[in-house]
Design a protein around this motif. Structure first.
Motif, PDB file in Angstrom:
ATOM      1  N   GLY A 123     -14.404  25.100  18.018  1.00 23.17           N
ATOM      2  CA  GLY A 123     -13.366  26.009  18.480  1.00 23.17           C
ATOM      3  C   GLY A 123     -12.140  26.012  17.589  1.00 23.17           C
ATOM      4  N   SER A 124     -11.835  24.851  17.004  1.00 18.51           N
ATOM      5  CA  SER A 124     -10.687  24.772  16.097  1.00 18.51           C
ATOM      6  C   SER A 124     -10.943  25.477  14.775  1.00 18.51           C
ATOM      7  N   ALA A 125     -12.221  25.728  14.464  1.00 19.72           N
ATOM      8  CA  ALA A 125     -12.566  26.354  13.185  1.00 19.72           C
ATOM      9  C   ALA A 125     -12.756  27.866  13.276  1.00 19.72           C
ATOM     10  N   VAL A 126     -12.890  28.397  14.485  1.00 14.62           N
ATOM     11  CA  VAL A 126     -13.261  29.806  14.673  1.00 14.62           C
ATOM     12  C   VAL A 126     -12.372  30.765  13.894  1.00 14.62           C
ATOM     13  N   ASP A 127     -11.061  30.627  14.004  1.00 15.53           N
ATOM     14  CA  ASP A 127     -10.169  31.568  13.338  1.00 15.53           C
ATOM     15  C   ASP A 127      -9.813  31.146  11.912  1.00 15.53           C
ATOM     16  N   GLU A 128     -10.387  30.014  11.466  1.00 17.66           N
ATOM     17  CA  GLU A 128     -10.197  29.584  10.078  1.00 17.66           C
ATOM     18  C   GLU A 128     -11.231  30.228   9.162  1.00 17.66           C
ATOM     19  N   ILE A 129     -12.226  30.878   9.761  1.00 15.55           N
ATOM     20  CA  ILE A 129     -13.327  31.466   8.987  1.00 15.55           C
ATOM     21  C   ILE A 129     -13.443  32.934   9.369  1.00 15.55           C
ATOM     22  N   GLU A 130     -13.102  33.800   8.446  1.00 21.78           N
ATOM     23  CA  GLU A 130     -13.089  35.244   8.721  1.00 21.78           C
ATOM     24  C   GLU A 130     -14.445  35.744   9.193  1.00 21.78           C
ATOM     25  N   GLN A 131     -15.528  35.170   8.652  1.00 21.08           N
ATOM     26  CA  GLN A 131     -16.876  35.677   8.925  1.00 21.08           C
ATOM     27  C   GLN A 131     -17.419  35.281  10.295  1.00 21.08           C
ATOM     28  N   VAL A 132     -16.740  34.406  11.004  1.00 17.88           N
ATOM     29  CA  VAL A 132     -17.184  34.047  12.353  1.00 17.88           C
ATOM     30  C   VAL A 132     -16.916  35.229  13.281  1.00 17.88           C
ATOM     31  N   VAL A 133     -17.993  35.728  13.914  1.00 19.39           N
ATOM     32  CA  VAL A 133     -17.871  36.912  14.768  1.00 19.39           C
ATOM     33  C   VAL A 133     -17.973  36.569  16.250  1.00 19.39           C
ATOM     34  N   GLY A 134     -18.268  35.311  16.568  1.00 15.86           N
ATOM     35  CA  GLY A 134     -18.375  34.906  17.960  1.00 15.86           C
ATOM     36  C   GLY A 134     -18.518  33.401  18.072  1.00 15.86           C
ATOM     37  N   TYR A 135     -18.367  32.912  19.300  1.00 15.70           N
ATOM     38  CA  TYR A 135     -18.335  31.464  19.552  1.00 15.70           C
ATOM     39  C   TYR A 135     -19.035  31.172  20.868  1.00 15.70           C
ATOM     40  N   VAL A 136     -19.858  30.112  20.858  1.00 13.47           N
ATOM     41  CA  VAL A 136     -20.521  29.674  22.080  1.00 13.47           C
ATOM     42  C   VAL A 136     -20.236  28.189  22.296  1.00 13.47           C
ATOM     43  N   SER A 137     -19.786  27.855  23.491  1.00 12.57           N
ATOM     44  CA  SER A 137     -19.544  26.467  23.873  1.00 12.57           C
ATOM     45  C   SER A 137     -20.601  26.023  24.875  1.00 12.57           C
ATOM     46  N   LEU A 138     -21.224  24.891  24.607  1.00 12.12           N
ATOM     47  CA  LEU A 138     -22.178  24.284  25.544  1.00 12.12           C
ATOM     48  C   LEU A 138     -21.550  22.999  26.059  1.00 12.12           C
ATOM     49  N   GLY A 139     -20.950  23.059  27.239  1.00  7.02           N
ATOM     50  CA  GLY A 139     -20.335  21.870  27.823  1.00  7.02           C
ATOM     51  C   GLY A 139     -19.021  21.481  27.174  1.00  7.02           C
ATOM     52  N   TYR A 140     -18.064  22.426  27.127  1.00  8.69           N
ATOM     53  CA  TYR A 140     -16.754  22.126  26.526  1.00  8.69           C
ATOM     54  C   TYR A 140     -16.070  21.001  27.288  1.00  8.69           C
ATOM     55  N   THR A 141     -15.390  20.122  26.539  1.00 13.23           N
ATOM     56  CA  THR A 141     -14.745  18.941  27.129  1.00 13.23           C
ATOM     57  C   THR A 141     -13.305  19.270  27.538  1.00 13.23           C
ATOM     58  N   PHE A 142     -13.158  20.045  28.622  1.00 19.00           N
ATOM     59  CA  PHE A 142     -11.834  20.440  29.103  1.00 19.00           C
ATOM     60  C   PHE A 142     -11.223  19.421  30.074  1.00 19.00           C
ATOM     61  N   GLY A 143     -12.015  18.486  30.583  1.00 14.01           N
ATOM     62  CA  GLY A 143     -11.543  17.571  31.618  1.00 14.01           C
ATOM     63  C   GLY A 143     -10.376  16.708  31.179  1.00 14.01           C
ATOM     64  N   MET A 144      -9.709  16.093  32.146  1.00 14.49           N
ATOM     65  CA  MET A 144      -8.478  15.348  31.875  1.00 14.49           C
ATOM     66  C   MET A 144      -8.696  14.182  30.917  1.00 14.49           C
ATOM     67  N   LEU A 145      -9.717  13.362  31.176  1.00 12.29           N
ATOM     68  CA  LEU A 145      -9.953  12.206  30.311  1.00 12.29           C
ATOM     69  C   LEU A 145     -10.403  12.637  28.922  1.00 12.29           C
ATOM     70  N   ALA A 146     -11.312  13.607  28.869  1.00 12.65           N
ATOM     71  CA  ALA A 146     -11.790  14.097  27.573  1.00 12.65           C
ATOM     72  C   ALA A 146     -10.657  14.736  26.776  1.00 12.65           C
ATOM     73  N   SER A 147      -9.688  15.307  27.488  1.00 12.99           N
ATOM     74  CA  SER A 147      -8.578  15.981  26.815  1.00 12.99           C
ATOM     75  C   SER A 147      -7.667  15.007  26.074  1.00 12.99           C
ATOM     76  N   ILE A 148      -7.716  13.749  26.451  1.00 10.76           N
ATOM     77  CA  ILE A 148      -6.931  12.745  25.721  1.00 10.76           C
ATOM     78  C   ILE A 148      -7.382  12.708  24.261  1.00 10.76           C
ATOM     79  N   LEU A 149      -8.687  12.807  24.055  1.00 12.06           N
ATOM     80  CA  LEU A 149      -9.234  12.811  22.701  1.00 12.06           C
ATOM     81  C   LEU A 149      -9.256  14.203  22.081  1.00 12.06           C
ATOM     82  N   PHE A 150      -9.656  15.208  22.871  1.00 10.31           N
ATOM     83  CA  PHE A 150      -9.971  16.511  22.283  1.00 10.31           C
ATOM     84  C   PHE A 150      -9.025  17.636  22.696  1.00 10.31           C
ATOM     85  N   GLY A 151      -7.970  17.305  23.429  1.00 10.69           N
ATOM     86  CA  GLY A 151      -7.044  18.335  23.908  1.00 10.69           C
ATOM     87  C   GLY A 151      -6.418  19.143  22.785  1.00 10.69           C
ATOM     88  N   ARG A 152      -6.252  18.521  21.629  1.00 14.63           N
ATOM     89  CA  ARG A 152      -5.612  19.201  20.496  1.00 14.63           C
ATOM     90  C   ARG A 152      -6.403  20.423  20.014  1.00 14.63           C
TER      91      ARG A 152
END
Length: 224
Positions: A123-152
């Protein structure tokens, strides 16, 4: 004889890391449906995530007429470098593989697919690459504990205008359905969700869900 082929390559990142990369494609060139290339990003390397977990899906895409790319992020398998705890360095890996795909696989259209922490990193790379036309997440880590590591990583994908599909099991131990809906309520652009009843986070990473994931993503591709 298999209807697909798999080749190994080495992709070098902007900071000199060498990534072990595999390309899955139909054996017959005329079987290609599209010049779209699907780049898959594996789950958290610290917990054993590697490109081997994505082999089933990548094979499924190739069998359906698409080129698919998997790779081991830095510090995993035959890839050099050192893994980061938060996935910040691994964003460079995703960007490098996508640029390599554009240069070497005759494409100007990439679909980024990330699994678990790989979804956050992708997800952090999607807008860094012009040729990316779409994005699919399988089990995104949005939860509170996971966000400590991946919230950025959340801001980038939530602000991207590119089409997004979020797939999650209703028994995901890292993100609840309520948390997913809350986060996506502020997301920009076109956003789709698909909930898999009764599936847990690590179950979805298993081979028993590969065919279902492939079909969901092929439907999403058809809408791009």
């Amino acid at each position: 004889m298999s209807s697909i082929t798999v080749e190994s390559f080495t992709v070098e990142t902007s900071d000199g890391v060498k990534l072990h990369t595999r390309v899955f494609k139909p054996r017959e060139e005329e079987s290609l449906k599209d010049n779209l290339v699907i780049v898959l990003v594996h789950p958290y390397s610290v917990l054993g995530g590697c490109q081997g977990l994505l082999k089933g899906m990548a094979s499924g895409f190739a069998a359906n007429g698409y080129k698919a790319v998997t790779f081991d992020t830095r510090g995993v398998g035959k890839s050099t470098g050192t893994a980061s705890l938060t996935g910040s360095s691994e964003v460079k890996d995703v960007i490098a593989v996508c640029k390599w795909a554009c240069d070497n696989l005759s494409t100007n259209r990439i679909l980024l697919v990330g699994s678990s922490a790989g979804a956050a990193i992708a997800g952090s790379a999607v807008d860094e690459i012009e040729q990316v036309v779409g994005y699919v997440s399988l089990g995104y880590t949005f939860g509170m504990l996971a966000s400590i590591l991946f919230g950025r990583h959340q801001k980038a994908i939530l602000q991207s205008q590119k089409p997004k599909l979020f797939v999650m099991g209703t028994r995901d131990g890292f993100t609840s359905v309520k948390q997913l809906k809350s986060k996506l309520s502020s997301a920009a652009g076109r956003v789709e969700t698909h909930l898999i009843e009764g599936a847990g986070h690590f179950q979805m990473e298993g081979p028993e869900y590969d065919a279902q994931m492939v079909n969901l993503i092929l439907e999403f591709i058809a809408s791009l």
